[in-house]
Design a protein around this motif. Sequence first.
Motif, short mmCIF file in Angstrom:
data_model
loop_
_atom_site.label_atom_id
_atom_site.label_comp_id
_atom_site.label_asym_id
_atom_site.label_seq_id
_atom_site.Cartn_x
_atom_site.Cartn_y
_atom_site.Cartn_z
N PRO A 1 0.83 -1.21 0.00
CA PRO A 1 0.00 0.00 0.00
C PRO A 1 0.86 1.26 0.00
O PRO A 1 2.06 1.21 0.30
N PRO A 2 0.27 2.40 -0.32
CA PRO A 2 1.02 3.67 -0.32
C PRO A 2 1.60 3.97 1.06
O PRO A 2 1.02 3.64 2.09
N ALA A 3 2.78 4.62 1.05
CA ALA A 3 3.43 4.97 2.31
C ALA A 3 2.71 6.11 3.02
O ALA A 3 2.86 6.29 4.24
N GLY A 4 1.95 6.91 2.28
CA GLY A 4 1.23 8.02 2.87
C GLY A 4 0.22 8.58 1.90
O GLY A 4 0.12 8.13 0.75
N PRO A 5 -0.55 9.58 2.31
CA PRO A 5 -1.55 10.17 1.43
C PRO A 5 -0.91 10.75 0.17
O PRO A 5 0.11 11.43 0.22
N GLY A 6 -1.51 10.43 -0.97
CA GLY A 6 -0.99 10.94 -2.23
C GLY A 6 0.18 10.16 -2.80
O GLY A 6 0.63 10.44 -3.91
N GLU A 7 0.68 9.17 -2.06
CA GLU A 7 1.79 8.36 -2.52
C GLU A 7 1.27 7.17 -3.34
O GLU A 7 0.16 6.68 -3.11
N PRO A 8 2.06 6.68 -4.30
CA PRO A 8 1.63 5.51 -5.09
C PRO A 8 1.83 4.21 -4.34
O PRO A 8 2.64 4.13 -3.40
N SER A 9 1.11 3.19 -4.74
CA SER A 9 1.38 1.84 -4.25
C SER A 9 2.62 1.30 -4.97
O SER A 9 3.11 1.90 -5.93
N THR A 10 3.10 0.15 -4.54
CA THR A 10 4.33 -0.42 -5.11
C THR A 10 4.12 -1.89 -5.46
O THR A 10 3.64 -2.67 -4.62
N LEU A 11 4.47 -2.24 -6.67
CA LEU A 11 4.49 -3.64 -7.10
C LEU A 11 5.87 -4.20 -6.78
O LEU A 11 6.88 -3.70 -7.29
N VAL A 12 5.93 -5.22 -5.95
CA VAL A 12 7.20 -5.80 -5.50
C VAL A 12 7.33 -7.21 -6.06
O VAL A 12 6.41 -8.03 -5.93
N VAL A 13 8.48 -7.49 -6.67
CA VAL A 13 8.80 -8.84 -7.15
C VAL A 13 10.14 -9.24 -6.55
O VAL A 13 11.15 -8.58 -6.80
N GLU A 14 10.14 -10.30 -5.76
CA GLU A 14 11.37 -10.81 -5.16
C GLU A 14 11.54 -12.28 -5.54
O GLU A 14 10.59 -13.06 -5.40
N ALA A 15 12.72 -12.63 -6.03
CA ALA A 15 12.96 -14.00 -6.51
C ALA A 15 14.26 -14.55 -5.96
O ALA A 15 15.23 -13.81 -5.78
N SER A 16 14.28 -15.86 -5.72
CA SER A 16 15.48 -16.52 -5.20
C SER A 16 15.46 -17.98 -5.62
O SER A 16 14.48 -18.49 -6.17
N THR A 17 16.56 -18.68 -5.34
CA THR A 17 16.65 -20.11 -5.63
C THR A 17 17.37 -20.81 -4.50
O THR A 17 18.25 -20.22 -3.85
N THR A 18 17.02 -22.07 -4.26
CA THR A 18 17.71 -22.89 -3.26
C THR A 18 18.55 -23.98 -3.91
O THR A 18 19.02 -24.89 -3.23
N HIS A 19 18.77 -23.87 -5.22
CA HIS A 19 19.52 -24.88 -5.94
C HIS A 19 21.00 -24.83 -5.54
O HIS A 19 21.55 -23.76 -5.26
N ASP A 20 21.66 -26.01 -5.53
CA ASP A 20 23.07 -26.09 -5.15
C ASP A 20 23.98 -25.43 -6.17
O ASP A 20 25.12 -25.06 -5.84
#
Length: 277
Positions: free
Chosen positions: A111-130
């Motif tokens: 959600p927005p950090a404050g009034p009038g601020e935009p929301s944020t699309l977050v993409v986080e990626a990782s791997t557990t491969h050896d």
Amino acid sequence: MALAALIVVAGPVGCAGDSDMERGTQRFLTDIGHGVMGHRSSREELRLPVEGLVNVEVRNFAGDVVIRGDRPDRTQDALVILDRRGEHRGFRDKESEASLPLITWDVRITPPAGPGEPSTLVVEASTTHDEPWYQRLDIEVTIAELGRITVETTRGRVQVSNNRGPVDITTTKGNVRVVTPWPQKLESIIVTRDGDIDYRVRGESSFVLDAETIGGTVKARCTAGRWTAHDARNDHDSMHATLNDGGERLILRTVDGNIRVGVVEEPGAIGSFIVTP
């Protein structure tokens, strides 16, 4: 014969710019290349509801990141395409296939950090491969109104188009391209290694350019706005200049790559391959 077929298919891409045809052709060529090498992949599409201006943050362990804005077909949602890649060499295609589920991601709207601020699309990626060096996740984000962009990845190119806010991009072994018709006046930072940087904006922007490369050249072309580049530090591999009234810095850094800055009337009037600013 296979090489000739690739050349025929790739031919039109240079003039296609940011079109759907170019994106489809790029994916097609990538899939052919991975198929020849015995790599394996799996693709998933997500749609998340959004409204108005949206910031985007991508933190990826490895892979390409492509973010596009100003799409009228995405006024009610953001399209996120996630493409897992297993790239084991030799005759290890079965290992590539088995490794794909080890690549995981989290995609969410904060959600927005404050009034009038935009929301944020977050993409986080990782791997557990050896052997994570044999894996990557290519990410595409398409959204209607694109605000501030933050990208962290490795072993991948980064492309951002039609962003209304500043960018903070870090990658390795990949080119970075930022092309936008929206005026840029806040601090932006682009850092890569073993890759070129292309930055193109309109003349209504205002910033202080701080561009340096090791093992490459820095070139700029300004056909719009007031451009001042009289600085004793300027050489073939560095450029310090002011666009219009200056203000915040545009910091560009690469190693073993070239930097090209274009301040022009139509930043997006380009093809897939930028040779001059």
